[in-house]
Design a protein around this motif. Structure first.
Motif, PDB file in Angstrom:
ATOM      1  N   ALA A 172       8.531  29.558   2.762  1.00  8.83           N
ATOM      2  CA  ALA A 172       9.028  30.721   2.486  1.00  8.83           C
ATOM      3  C   ALA A 172       9.096  32.007   3.338  1.00  8.83           C
ATOM      4  CB  ALA A 172       8.135  31.313   1.055  1.00  8.83           C
ATOM      5  N   ARG A 173       8.597  31.570   4.534  1.00 12.05           N
ATOM      6  CA  ARG A 173       8.503  32.652   5.487  1.00 12.05           C
ATOM      7  C   ARG A 173       7.980  34.003   5.226  1.00 12.05           C
ATOM      8  NH1 ARG A 173      13.835  32.318   9.761  1.00 12.05           N
ATOM      9  NH2 ARG A 173      13.336  30.260  10.475  1.00 12.05           N
ATOM     10  N   ARG A 174       6.718  33.760   4.465  1.00 12.72           N
ATOM     11  CA  ARG A 174       6.244  34.751   3.715  1.00 12.72           C
ATOM     12  C   ARG A 174       4.487  35.050   4.237  1.00 12.72           C
ATOM     13  NH1 ARG A 174       6.756  33.367  -2.018  1.00 12.72           N
ATOM     14  NH2 ARG A 174       8.686  34.092  -1.730  1.00 12.72           N
ATOM     15  N   LEU A 175       4.083  35.919   4.361  1.00  7.93           N
ATOM     16  CA  LEU A 175       2.737  36.540   4.555  1.00  7.93           C
ATOM     17  C   LEU A 175       2.069  37.174   3.431  1.00  7.93           C
ATOM     18  CD1 LEU A 175       0.599  36.372   7.264  1.00  7.93           C
ATOM     19  CD2 LEU A 175       1.126  38.699   7.520  1.00  7.93           C
ATOM     20  N   SER A 176       1.132  36.318   3.058  1.00  5.60           N
ATOM     21  CA  SER A 176       0.571  36.812   1.740  1.00  5.60           C
ATOM     22  C   SER A 176      -0.925  37.569   2.102  1.00  5.60           C
ATOM     23  CB  SER A 176       0.180  35.776   0.921  1.00  5.60           C
ATOM     24  OG  SER A 176       1.476  35.111   0.231  1.00  5.60           O
ATOM     25  N   VAL A 177      -1.002  38.700   1.705  1.00  2.28           N
ATOM     26  CA  VAL A 177      -2.109  39.604   2.053  1.00  2.28           C
ATOM     27  C   VAL A 177      -2.779  40.042   0.740  1.00  2.28           C
ATOM     28  CG1 VAL A 177      -2.673  41.652   3.309  1.00  2.28           C
ATOM     29  CG2 VAL A 177      -0.775  40.297   4.061  1.00  2.28           C
ATOM     30  N   SER A 178      -4.146  39.872   1.054  1.00  2.33           N
ATOM     31  CA  SER A 178      -4.989  40.698  -0.180  1.00  2.33           C
ATOM     32  C   SER A 178      -5.685  41.839   0.494  1.00  2.33           C
ATOM     33  CB  SER A 178      -6.324  39.585  -0.477  1.00  2.33           C
ATOM     34  OG  SER A 178      -5.635  38.532  -1.295  1.00  2.33           O
TER      35      SER A 178
END
Length: 503
Positions: A376-382
């Motif tokens: 998805a070319r996505r950086l997921s951040v919490s």
């Protein structure tokens, strides 16, 4: 009225699906009702997933449901990259760390092994109904005795150490054992992520041990990404439900739990449709289940007071960044899919962020956990800590401020990242509450602290999954043993319901 079933499950999160699978495999006619258009709850929304870095399902549950453990547990644990204030990251896999000096590597391995043994002793209760504070059954007392025996088998020295640290804070423990820095920061994040406690908060050692105990795959508390990602786990669980004869409906929000003469009768959907069943298991948070779906008119005053006072204000926001290229790591190389990025340079950095949130403000430098989805070319951040009751509210300006702060922190570990961002999204604790029935937007549906664990989870008088209305059970993260992706609350609740029916 549209139908009658043996059991209804409110919410198709992973715990709800586990509970449904257990009941369906015992011959119950089960219907799972999910408000959203996807299954899996916080784990299942591929467009904006709250739980982007799950642990694996507990192996005992996978065996009981005859799931493919090897595929769901992946080939290897997730590697954590822990960034300090400068230089390349430390690389942590379970009890092993590289990138620091030999003495620290040894001290960390020794500490992790000891905490793992102590967590295993506590873990004897993870798949058991916690004993009653009143008259406990023989089975409950037997489970408690097994845990006590396991603790005794640690040996006198280690058991004394466990009793010394169990109610203390991770600041003191980690400071004494390995000193402050990115290694301590990574462990302190495990003890505080998802909750509203900082490293100096009493009881955070217990939280760390409890989370390690909840996930015994590939060692103690290691994150293990299922082969195929979180979607693989959701698909496996939903397939297990339907293969056993259960049914699942999405886009079916429940408005009310129906009661007849102090017994559960079924549910009414927001569409007005009524579905009848003598058993209802709710995967929503305790406050949502009891105060909203059931209603205070079915509860006594003291029970309502305890429910309202339950600590369940979340302090984590989720952000997704669409990026044009693979993130480059400070010190060389790229962030790889399946790796876990932690930016908590010190325990003091975590405590500083917590101090701002305690007073309703956004931290200038939030501490972060992130992962990269190459497809998805996505950086997921919490982002921790971001208060539910933010001063001024969660306006679009507040979300933009948080997004900018997070990108500034990320750029220090991933040089050039801001210029590669093409789109971003922010999900505050308020958004999590609205979207997932989690009161306060709390990941775990309630704090994992000493007065909300075991026979006190979610609160005194509401433990053991059974609610005051006969036939109503809690099966979500608010029930014992708590949050994260283990499946234990759903598994335990379903078994409690079956025992109550003599099956």
């Amino acid at each position: 009225m549209s139908g009658r079933y043996d059991a209804l499950i409110i919410g198709a999160g992973h715990n709800g699906l586990v509970a449904a699978a257990v009941l369906a495999r015992k011959g119950k006619q089960v219907l799972v009702l999910e408000a959203r258009d996807h299954l899996g709850g916080m784990l299942g929304d591929g467009s904006f997933r709250v739980a982007h870095l799950p642990f694996a399902l507990r192996p005992e549950i996978a065996r009981a449901l005859q799931l493919d453990q090897k595929r769901l547990h992946g080939a290897k644990p997730v590697e954590t990259l822990a960034f300090g204030s400068d230089g390349p990251p430390l690389r942590i896999t379970g009890g092993q760390v590289t990138g620091t000096d030999a003495i620290t590597e040894h001290d960390y391995a020794t500490l992790h092994a000891r905490l793992g043994r102590q967590a295993q002793a506590l873990g004897m209760m993870m798949l058991q109904t916690p004993p009653s504070l009143g008259k406990a059954s023989l089975g409950e007392m037997t489970a408690l005795a097994r845990m006590a025996l396991k603790m005794r088998m640690l040996g006198r020295t280690e058991m004394r150490d466990l009793l010394r640290i169990i109610l203390s804070n991770v600041w003191d423990l980690l400071g004494d054992e390995i000193g402050d820095g990115p290694l301590a920061g990574a462990l302190a994040m495990e003890a505080t992520l998802g909750g509203a406690m900082g490293p100096r908060s009493p009881g955070t050692v217990l939280t760390l041990l409890y989370r390690m105990a909840s996930h015994s795959t590939h060692g103690h508390g290691m994150r293990v990404m299922p082969e195929g990602g979180p979607d693989a786990l959701v698909k496996a669980l939903s397939a297990c439900v339907t293969a056993a004869g259960g049914k699942i409906r999405s886009g079916a929000p429940v408005e009310r739990i129906l009661v007849d003469e102090d017994k559960t009768a079924g549910v009414r959907l927001k569409s007005g449709e009524e579905i009848m069943a003598p058993l209802v298991l709710s995967n929503a948070s305790p406050k949502t289940t009891l105060m909203t779906l059931l209603g205070v008119e079915h509860l006594d005053g003291e029970f309502v007071r305890r429910c309202r006072n339950m600590a369940s204000r979340g302090m984590v926001s989720r952000l997704d960044f669409d990026i044009a290229k693979t993130p480059a790591l400070r010190g060389g190389g790229n962030l790889q899919p399946g790796q876990r990025l932690v930016i908590a340079p010190t325990m003091q950095a975590i405590e500083t962020a917590f101090n701002a949130a305690k007073y309703g403000d956004l931290p200038e430098r939030p501490v972060l956990e992130a992962s990269y989805d190459a497809t998805a070319r996505r950086l997921s951040v919490s982002a921790q800590f971001t208060p539910y009751d933010l001063n001024g509210g969660w306006t679009e300006d507040a979300k933009a401020t948080l997004s900018a702060s997070v990108l500034a922190v990320l750029e220090e570990a991933l040089p050039g990242l801001p210029s590669a961002v093409t789109a971003s999204r922010v999900m505050s604790p308020v958004d999590i509450e609205t979207g997932y029935g989690a009161s306060g937007g709390h990941w775990h549906h309630g704090e994992l602290r000493v007065d909300q664990l075991l026979m006190l989870r979610p609160f005194d008088g509401a433990a053991q999954y059974r609610m005051p209305v006969t036939g109503l059970y809690l099966c979500g993260a608010g029930a014992h043993p708590g949050g994260d992706i283990s499946g234990a609350p759903g598994f335990n609740a379903a078994r409690a319901a079956l025992r109550d029916q003599g099956k």
